[in-house]
Design a protein around this motif. Structure first.
Motif, PDB file in Angstrom:
ATOM      1  N   ILE A   1       0.852  -1.193   0.000  1.00 31.91           N
ATOM      2  CA  ILE A   1       0.000   0.000   0.000  1.00 31.91           C
ATOM      3  C   ILE A   1       0.881   1.234   0.000  1.00 31.91           C
ATOM      4  O   ILE A   1       1.743   1.397   0.873  1.00 31.91           O
ATOM      5  CB  ILE A   1      -0.942   0.039   1.219  1.00 31.91           C
ATOM      6  CG1 ILE A   1      -1.862  -1.176   1.238  1.00 31.91           C
ATOM      7  CG2 ILE A   1      -1.772   1.323   1.215  1.00 31.91           C
ATOM      8  CD1 ILE A   1      -2.696  -1.289   2.495  1.00 31.91           C
ATOM      9  N   ILE A   2       0.677   2.102  -0.973  1.00 33.18           N
ATOM     10  CA  ILE A   2       1.296   3.425  -0.980  1.00 33.18           C
ATOM     11  C   ILE A   2       0.202   4.436  -0.648  1.00 33.18           C
ATOM     12  O   ILE A   2      -0.791   4.540  -1.370  1.00 33.18           O
ATOM     13  CB  ILE A   2       1.918   3.747  -2.352  1.00 33.18           C
ATOM     14  CG1 ILE A   2       3.036   2.752  -2.681  1.00 33.18           C
ATOM     15  CG2 ILE A   2       2.450   5.173  -2.375  1.00 33.18           C
ATOM     16  CD1 ILE A   2       3.644   2.956  -4.057  1.00 33.18           C
ATOM     17  N   GLN A   3       0.382   5.137   0.437  1.00 37.02           N
ATOM     18  CA  GLN A   3      -0.612   6.142   0.838  1.00 37.02           C
ATOM     19  C   GLN A   3      -0.445   7.387  -0.017  1.00 37.02           C
ATOM     20  O   GLN A   3       0.658   7.877  -0.226  1.00 37.02           O
ATOM     21  CB  GLN A   3      -0.433   6.470   2.321  1.00 37.02           C
ATOM     22  CG  GLN A   3      -1.110   7.738   2.795  1.00 37.02           C
ATOM     23  CD  GLN A   3      -0.073   8.743   3.247  1.00 37.02           C
ATOM     24  OE1 GLN A   3       0.866   8.404   3.960  1.00 37.02           O
ATOM     25  NE2 GLN A   3      -0.221   9.983   2.815  1.00 37.02           N
ATOM     26  N   GLY A   4      -1.548   7.880  -0.571  1.00 35.66           N
ATOM     27  CA  GLY A   4      -1.492   9.037  -1.458  1.00 35.66           C
ATOM     28  C   GLY A   4      -0.911  10.254  -0.752  1.00 35.66           C
ATOM     29  O   GLY A   4      -1.186  10.495   0.416  1.00 35.66           O
ATOM     30  N   GLY A   5      -0.097  11.043  -1.471  1.00 29.50           N
ATOM     31  CA  GLY A   5       0.558  12.205  -0.884  1.00 29.50           C
ATOM     32  C   GLY A   5       0.030  13.502  -1.451  1.00 29.50           C
ATOM     33  O   GLY A   5       0.491  13.957  -2.496  1.00 29.50           O
ATOM     34  N   MET A   6      -0.943  14.120  -0.774  1.00 30.40           N
ATOM     35  CA  MET A   6      -1.536  15.372  -1.251  1.00 30.40           C
ATOM     36  C   MET A   6      -0.875  16.572  -0.605  1.00 30.40           C
ATOM     37  O   MET A   6      -0.515  16.547   0.570  1.00 30.40           O
ATOM     38  CB  MET A   6      -3.039  15.401  -0.972  1.00 30.40           C
ATOM     39  CG  MET A   6      -3.856  14.644  -1.978  1.00 30.40           C
ATOM     40  SD  MET A   6      -5.615  14.846  -1.684  1.00 30.40           S
ATOM     41  CE  MET A   6      -5.777  16.626  -1.857  1.00 30.40           C
TER      42      MET A   6
ATOM     43  N   GLN B   1       3.709  -0.127   5.631  1.00 27.09           N
ATOM     44  CA  GLN B   1       3.424   0.287   4.268  1.00 27.09           C
ATOM     45  C   GLN B   1       4.155   1.602   3.975  1.00 27.09           C
ATOM     46  O   GLN B   1       4.899   2.098   4.827  1.00 27.09           O
ATOM     47  CB  GLN B   1       1.916   0.405   4.060  1.00 27.09           C
ATOM     48  CG  GLN B   1       1.147  -0.850   4.409  1.00 27.09           C
ATOM     49  CD  GLN B   1       1.658  -2.092   3.684  1.00 27.09           C
ATOM     50  OE1 GLN B   1       1.971  -2.052   2.497  1.00 27.09           O
ATOM     51  NE2 GLN B   1       1.743  -3.209   4.399  1.00 27.09           N
ATOM     52  N   LEU B   2       3.975   2.185   2.800  1.00 30.51           N
ATOM     53  CA  LEU B   2       4.696   3.392   2.435  1.00 30.51           C
ATOM     54  C   LEU B   2       3.862   4.628   2.760  1.00 30.51           C
ATOM     55  O   LEU B   2       2.910   4.955   2.059  1.00 30.51           O
ATOM     56  CB  LEU B   2       5.056   3.384   0.944  1.00 30.51           C
ATOM     57  CG  LEU B   2       5.884   4.585   0.463  1.00 30.51           C
ATOM     58  CD1 LEU B   2       7.212   4.673   1.211  1.00 30.51           C
ATOM     59  CD2 LEU B   2       6.119   4.511  -1.042  1.00 30.51           C
ATOM     60  N   GLY B   3       4.228   5.298   3.844  1.00 32.78           N
ATOM     61  CA  GLY B   3       3.622   6.584   4.176  1.00 32.78           C
ATOM     62  C   GLY B   3       4.271   7.673   3.339  1.00 32.78           C
ATOM     63  O   GLY B   3       5.488   7.703   3.178  1.00 32.78           O
ATOM     64  N   VAL B   4       3.458   8.589   2.838  1.00 29.21           N
ATOM     65  CA  VAL B   4       3.966   9.610   1.915  1.00 29.21           C
ATOM     66  C   VAL B   4       3.535  10.997   2.381  1.00 29.21           C
ATOM     67  O   VAL B   4       2.344  11.243   2.598  1.00 29.21           O
ATOM     68  CB  VAL B   4       3.448   9.364   0.480  1.00 29.21           C
ATOM     69  CG1 VAL B   4       4.008  10.429  -0.482  1.00 29.21           C
ATOM     70  CG2 VAL B   4       3.836   7.965   0.000  1.00 29.21           C
ATOM     71  N   VAL B   5       4.507  11.892   2.532  1.00 31.71           N
ATOM     72  CA  VAL B   5       4.229  13.299   2.761  1.00 31.71           C
ATOM     73  C   VAL B   5       4.314  14.022   1.427  1.00 31.71           C
ATOM     74  O   VAL B   5       4.666  13.432   0.414  1.00 31.71           O
ATOM     75  CB  VAL B   5       5.221  13.914   3.772  1.00 31.71           C
ATOM     76  CG1 VAL B   5       5.092  13.241   5.130  1.00 31.71           C
ATOM     77  CG2 VAL B   5       6.662  13.820   3.269  1.00 31.71           C
ATOM     78  N   SER B   6       3.988  15.293   1.429  1.00 36.22           N
ATOM     79  CA  SER B   6       4.069  16.076   0.197  1.00 36.22           C
ATOM     80  C   SER B   6       5.002  17.261   0.396  1.00 36.22           C
ATOM     81  O   SER B   6       4.978  17.910   1.444  1.00 36.22           O
ATOM     82  CB  SER B   6       2.688  16.576  -0.218  1.00 36.22           C
ATOM     83  OG  SER B   6       2.808  17.458  -1.324  1.00 36.22           O
ATOM     84  N   GLY B   7       5.793  17.539  -0.639  1.00 37.47           N
ATOM     85  CA  GLY B   7       6.657  18.703  -0.598  1.00 37.47           C
ATOM     86  C   GLY B   7       6.005  19.946  -1.174  1.00 37.47           C
ATOM     87  O   GLY B   7       6.594  21.025  -1.135  1.00 37.47           O
ATOM     88  N   THR B   8       4.798  19.817  -1.687  1.00 33.81           N
ATOM     89  CA  THR B   8       4.124  20.957  -2.301  1.00 33.81           C
ATOM     90  C   THR B   8       3.739  21.994  -1.252  1.00 33.81           C
ATOM     91  O   THR B   8       2.983  21.698  -0.324  1.00 33.81           O
ATOM     92  CB  THR B   8       2.868  20.498  -3.059  1.00 33.81           C
ATOM     93  OG1 THR B   8       3.233  19.523  -4.033  1.00 33.81           O
ATOM     94  CG2 THR B   8       2.193  21.679  -3.741  1.00 33.81           C
TER      95      THR B   8
ATOM     96  N   LYS C   1      -1.943   2.189  -4.755  1.00 35.22           N
ATOM     97  CA  LYS C   1      -1.839   3.477  -4.065  1.00 35.22           C
ATOM     98  C   LYS C   1      -3.222   3.882  -3.625  1.00 35.22           C
ATOM     99  O   LYS C   1      -4.161   3.920  -4.411  1.00 35.22           O
ATOM    100  CB  LYS C   1      -1.246   4.553  -4.975  1.00 35.22           C
ATOM    101  CG  LYS C   1      -1.072   5.914  -4.265  1.00 35.22           C
ATOM    102  CD  LYS C   1      -0.293   6.893  -5.119  1.00 35.22           C
ATOM    103  CE  LYS C   1      -1.139   7.521  -6.189  1.00 35.22           C
ATOM    104  NZ  LYS C   1      -2.130   8.484  -5.650  1.00 35.22           N
ATOM    105  N   SER C   2      -3.337   4.205  -2.337  1.00 33.87           N
ATOM    106  CA  SER C   2      -4.642   4.546  -1.776  1.00 33.87           C
ATOM    107  C   SER C   2      -4.934   6.017  -1.959  1.00 33.87           C
ATOM    108  O   SER C   2      -4.058   6.823  -2.233  1.00 33.87           O
ATOM    109  CB  SER C   2      -4.676   4.219  -0.280  1.00 33.87           C
ATOM    110  OG  SER C   2      -3.981   5.223   0.449  1.00 33.87           O
ATOM    111  N   GLU C   3      -6.211   6.363  -1.757  1.00 39.12           N
ATOM    112  CA  GLU C   3      -6.631   7.759  -1.794  1.00 39.12           C
ATOM    113  C   GLU C   3      -6.890   8.274  -0.384  1.00 39.12           C
ATOM    114  O   GLU C   3      -7.666   9.192  -0.182  1.00 39.12           O
ATOM    115  CB  GLU C   3      -7.906   7.897  -2.642  1.00 39.12           C
ATOM    116  CG  GLU C   3      -7.824   7.227  -3.993  1.00 39.12           C
ATOM    117  CD  GLU C   3      -6.718   7.793  -4.869  1.00 39.12           C
ATOM    118  OE1 GLU C   3      -6.272   8.922  -4.605  1.00 39.12           O
ATOM    119  OE2 GLU C   3      -6.292   7.097  -5.797  1.00 39.12           O
ATOM    120  N   LEU C   4      -6.251   7.675   0.608  1.00 39.71           N
ATOM    121  CA  LEU C   4      -6.452   8.093   1.993  1.00 39.71           C
ATOM    122  C   LEU C   4      -5.585   9.296   2.300  1.00 39.71           C
ATOM    123  O   LEU C   4      -4.395   9.307   2.050  1.00 39.71           O
ATOM    124  CB  LEU C   4      -6.070   6.950   2.943  1.00 39.71           C
ATOM    125  CG  LEU C   4      -6.101   7.247   4.434  1.00 39.71           C
ATOM    126  CD1 LEU C   4      -7.527   7.492   4.883  1.00 39.71           C
ATOM    127  CD2 LEU C   4      -5.474   6.117   5.213  1.00 39.71           C
TER     128      LEU C   4
END
Length: 408
Positions: free
Chosen positions: A8-13, A31-38, A307-310
């Protein structure tokens, strides 16, 4: 942990919708936690201005490898009296020739977000960027790498230059990125440049690892192009179909027009997974794959996972990620959140999602309800079964009356 073990790749918004707290929770679950640099420079500056109530940002600054740089950012933005109603300090606009202060804020802010997501565990953490937001990319990548980011994900364009940039930053070499400039009649290419050695004394810098690079693509054509022409190694792909949330490509192969003048997606817009499989690299599918049945179908197609949309805004408390990763259930969610609060947060998720996906077409006067392309369907089905049909569709968007009142 190897990247191929991630299911699972967690979506990075961006702009802290996928925050370090959510990414950390997902990462701790294996699983793969994702932050965003935006816009993370704005986020960190505002957190400091608002007093950094939990001390998290200042804790991360204490671990930044360049003490003086961290102190300059803290001195500029930290507000000891957040109740004083002082206006936010400006952070400056990104520019081709960035000021030193702006570069330092980008480096530090990306470091802070990744550091906090990784602190206290050995799980994998990724950071998401957008190819179409190019000017802040180079210092942002460097800041994330200083914090030990494991994976860089990028879509919203064709990020062919990024793999080679990661290679060079890991070796502390100067890097350049060609910018896409519209209506440029000069005939000359425009580049932004960054030299990591300007921020460390010669030879006195930490060792940093080159993170894995996952390109987010919506077609097999783009995946194959990156495999041939990228400036460095592409470690894998997130393959989004047109149902996924995020910065998706428009219909490409068959531009049918509806009565309201909007183009529609169809089967011709589905990526050719056989051609992607033939690249021999791991890939994850995105676009309504966050259910057990869809997950099994993704594996059957040869995908490593999905990749999830969470996102943090779907339920503001990142504890929701625990129920998601371990098998979301209505009972589990009700046990964690009061029903009234949960209802408000669900509405917020739908509110955001109507912008993120293709259900609400802002240029049109006849706005559509959230349709079959709705994401977060796992949560919608469990939490609001009376408002949707059996497929999770036909949920009326709360934005419709608001936009109609504005006459758009």
């Amino acid at each position: 942990m190897q990247l191929e073990q991630i299911k699972i790749i967690q979506g990075g918004m961006g702009i802290h919708i996928s925050s370090w707290k959510l990414a950390k929770t997902v990462s701790q679950k294996g699983q793969l936690g994702v932050v965003s640099g935006t816009a993370i420079d704005t986020v960190v500056a505002r957190m400091l201005h608002l007093g950094d109530k939990d001390g998290a940002v200042r804790n991360a600054l204490e671990h930044f490898p360049i003490t003086q740089m961290a102190q300059r950012v803290k001195d500029r933005f930290f507000n000891k009296d957040p109740k004083s109603a002082q206006p936010f300090k400006g952070i400056g606009m990104p520019a081709v020739n960035m000021t030193r202060a702006k570069n330092e804020l980008l480096i530090v802010a990306n470091f802070v977000e990744v550091f906090l997501a990784k602190e206290g565990h050995d799980g994998l953490v990724g950071i998401n960027y957008l190819e179409k937001i190019q000017i802040p990319t180079l210092p942002s990548l460097f800041g994330a790498m200083l914090a030990g980011v494991n994976v860089v994900l990028m879509g919203a364009g064709i990020p062919s230059a990024i793999p080679g940039i990661l290679d060079n930053l890991a070796d502390f070499n100067p890097v350049s990125l060609k910018l896409h400039v519209d209506n440029d009649n000069t005939g000359e290419d425009t580049f932004t440049h960054f030299d990591p050695n300007e921020y460390f004394e010669k030879g006195d810098h930490p060792s940093i690892a080159r993170p894995a690079f996952l390109a987010i693509v919506s077609s097999d054509i783009v995946a194959r192009q990156l495999d041939r022409k990228a400036t460095g190694y592409v470690d894998g792909y997130v393959v989004e179909n047109y149902r996924a949330g995020g910065h998706n490509a428009p219909p490409r192969r068959d531009r049918n027009l509806e009565d309201n003048g909007m183009t529609t997606f169809n089967q011709k817009d589905e990526p050719n997974l056989e051609k992607i499989r033939n690249l021999g690299k791991p890939f994850w599918l995105a676009g309504k794959f966050s259910t057990p049945e869809a997950y099994k179908s993704a594996l059957a197609e040869g995908a490593t996972g999905f990749k999830s949309e969470l996102h943090s805004h779907s339920v503001r408390n990142p504890a929701c990620a625990k129920t998601f990763v371990t098998g979301c259930s209505r009972k589990a969610l009700k046990a964690q959140f009061p029903s009234k609060l949960l209802s408000k947060r669900l509405r917020l998720a739908i509110h955001l999602n109507s912008f993120i996906s293709k259900e609400v077409h802002l240029p049109s006067k006849n706005l559509k309800p959230v349709s079959e392309f709705a994401t977060w369907d796992t949560f919608v089905r469990f939490i609001a079964p009376t408002r949707v049909d059996s497929s999770g569709a036909a949920l009326q968007s709360p934005l419709t009356p608001m936009w109609k009142n504005k006459g758009t």
